[in-house]
Design an enzyme around this catalytic site. Structure first.
Site, short mmCIF file in Angstrom:
data_model
loop_
_atom_site.label_atom_id
_atom_site.label_comp_id
_atom_site.label_asym_id
_atom_site.label_seq_id
_atom_site.Cartn_x
_atom_site.Cartn_y
_atom_site.Cartn_z
N GLN A 34 -21.93 -43.94 68.67
CA GLN A 34 -21.43 -44.89 69.67
C GLN A 34 -20.83 -44.16 70.86
O GLN A 34 -20.02 -43.25 70.71
CB GLN A 34 -20.40 -45.83 69.01
CG GLN A 34 -19.94 -46.98 69.88
CD GLN A 34 -20.99 -48.08 70.08
OE1 GLN A 34 -21.99 -48.15 69.38
NE2 GLN A 34 -20.77 -48.92 71.07
N LYS B 207 -22.15 -54.68 64.99
CA LYS B 207 -23.40 -54.09 64.48
C LYS B 207 -23.41 -54.08 62.96
O LYS B 207 -24.42 -54.39 62.33
CB LYS B 207 -23.57 -52.67 65.04
CG LYS B 207 -23.83 -52.67 66.55
CD LYS B 207 -23.86 -51.27 67.16
CE LYS B 207 -23.96 -51.39 68.68
NZ LYS B 207 -24.10 -50.11 69.36
N ASP C 164 -31.22 -45.50 68.95
CA ASP C 164 -30.64 -45.79 70.26
C ASP C 164 -31.59 -45.40 71.40
O ASP C 164 -31.37 -45.79 72.54
CB ASP C 164 -29.35 -44.96 70.43
CG ASP C 164 -28.11 -45.84 70.37
OD1 ASP C 164 -28.22 -47.03 70.68
OD2 ASP C 164 -27.04 -45.30 70.02
N1 L34 Z 1 -24.67 -45.25 71.18
N2 L34 Z 1 -23.30 -46.56 72.47
C1 L34 Z 1 -24.44 -46.41 71.78
N3 L34 Z 1 -25.37 -47.39 71.70
C2 L34 Z 1 -25.17 -48.59 72.29
O1 L34 Z 1 -26.12 -49.52 72.26
C3 L34 Z 1 -23.97 -48.79 72.98
N4 L34 Z 1 -23.64 -50.00 73.56
C4 L34 Z 1 -22.92 -49.99 74.83
C5 L34 Z 1 -21.69 -49.09 74.66
N5 L34 Z 1 -21.95 -47.90 73.86
C6 L34 Z 1 -23.05 -47.75 73.09
C7 L34 Z 1 -23.33 -51.13 72.90
O2 L34 Z 1 -23.52 -51.26 71.70
C8 L34 Z 1 -22.59 -51.46 75.02
N6 L34 Z 1 -22.82 -52.05 73.73
C9 L34 Z 1 -22.51 -53.40 73.42
C10 L34 Z 1 -22.73 -53.96 72.16
C11 L34 Z 1 -22.42 -55.27 71.88
C12 L34 Z 1 -21.91 -56.08 72.85
C13 L34 Z 1 -21.67 -55.55 74.10
C14 L34 Z 1 -21.97 -54.22 74.38
C15 L34 Z 1 -21.57 -57.51 72.54
O3 L34 Z 1 -21.77 -57.95 71.45
N7 L34 Z 1 -21.01 -58.26 73.51
C16 L34 Z 1 -20.62 -59.65 73.33
C17 L34 Z 1 -19.11 -59.82 73.43
C18 L34 Z 1 -18.33 -58.66 72.95
C19 L34 Z 1 -16.84 -58.91 72.77
O4 L34 Z 1 -16.47 -60.06 72.50
O5 L34 Z 1 -16.09 -57.95 72.89
C20 L34 Z 1 -21.25 -60.47 74.43
O6 L34 Z 1 -21.40 -61.66 74.23
O7 L34 Z 1 -21.55 -59.91 75.50
#
Ligand code: L34
Length: 290
Positions: free
Chosen positions: A93, A49, A116
């Site tokens: 988060q 982020k 959020d």
């Molecule tokens: N407050 N908490 C708050 N807001 C959110 O919107 C989140 N979330 C979830 C968990 N807790 C939170 C996220 O940000 C899940 N989440 C999130 C954000 C980014 C990715 C996955 C979940 C992401 O970028 N995923 C990539 C791979 C990640 C990696 O390599 O570890 C993908 O391609 O799916």
């Protein structure tokens, strides 16, 4: 089978936001990221982020706290950000440590800074179909994928697996809204639903958000269905440097061939969550300045 490329669509949104932000005169959108503890997934997501914000020209301020922080101390930190005119968006988060009540924390964020969309006011606005609601980033990302791939939702049967406040419930509400993408018939299923496959087999669109690795198998999916896989599960893999690999809530290899559209993990919904957070932050900035 058409693979929905979340990385590519997220990138499109990021490019659009770059243009929007570069046209802003006076001030700069600013978001506060609050992270408690060192959960490896949270560390990785929050860092994504931060990097994305920087690319767009959004200022981000990372506030880190130890797991030992008390609920009152955390509430106080949120109050400071609520009252700081330089801050337009606040994100705490999840998950938070067990001694902290997430609902109390989320409800403490000012509705106008709740990028959020987790607090009661914005969830209420979503139910009322108010246009200016902040919508939780993952469900907003799902809807954006559906929109940009022009997937029909009207009259379709959407089955949501999962009833969380962050994904399941708001995702269902979005498909229920009047207009596009909406006007769907929505079924919510969860861990206490008997004969789950009776529901999923009748789904035109499945939103899998239950957090169980490769839970959705081909017997559960009708030919030609669309699958949005929200799960991001780390499973052990000794062939990987990190010692793990990411899999979704869907058994992708098995299920993909019989679908119309499917999102991969990684590279599906995850990057969209980050992109939509940026969109909400720019929205928060514009709201404060109008
Ligand atoms: N407050 N908490 C708050 N807001 C959110 O919107 C989140 N979330 C979830 C968990 N807790 C939170 C996220 O940000 C899940 N989440 C999130 C954000 C980014 C990715 C996955 C979940 C992401 O970028 N995923 C990539 C791979 C990640 C990696 O390599 O570890 C993908 O391609 O799916």
């Amino acid at each position: 089978m058409d693979l929905i490329n979340g990385n590519e669509i997220a990138q499109e949104i990021i490019e659009e936001l770059k243009i929007e932000v570069s046209a802003i005169q006076g001030g700069k959108p600013c978001v506060v990221f609050i992270r408690v503890g060192e959960d490896p997934a949270s560390v990785s997501y929050v860092s994504k982020k931060e990097k994305t914000a920087e690319k767009i020209g959004i200022e981000s301020r990372l506030q880190l706290y130890p797991n030992s922080i008390s609920q009152d101390e955390l509430l106080e930190e949120i109050s400071l950000a609520n009252n700081n005119n330089e801050v337009h968006g606040i994100l705490v988060q999840a998950p938070l440590p067990d001694h902290i009540d997430e609902r109390t924390i989320f409800n403490h964020v000012s509705p106008s800074k709740d990028v959020d969309g987790f607090n009661a006011f914005n969830l209420g606005k979503l139910c009322q179909e108010q246009e200016d609601a902040f919508i939780s980033c993952t469900p907003a990302g799902i809807i954006e994928l559906i929109k940009r791939k022009n997937i029909t939702t009207e009259g379709k049967h959407v089955v949501v697996l999962g009833r969380s406040l962050i994904v399941g419930k708001p995702a269902g509400m979005l498909f229920l809204r009047k207009g596009f993408p909406g006007n769907a018939t929505v079924t919510f299923c969860h861990s206490r639903t008997p004969d789950l496959e009776n529901h999923t087999r009748r789904a035109d669109i499945i939103i899998a958000a239950i957090g169980k690795p490769q839970f959705v198998t081909k017997e559960m999916v009708k030919e030609g269905a669309t699958i949005i896989d929200v799960g991001i599960n780390r499973i052990e893999d000794s062939n990987k440097k990190s010692g793990f690999r990411l899999v979704g809530d869907v058994d992708f290899e098995q299920v993909a061939p019989q679908t119309k559209f499917i999102t991969p993990v990684p590279g599906g919904v995850g990057p969209m969550t980050v992109a939509m957070l940026m969109k909400n932050t720019v929205q928060a900035f514009k709201g404060n300045h109008s």
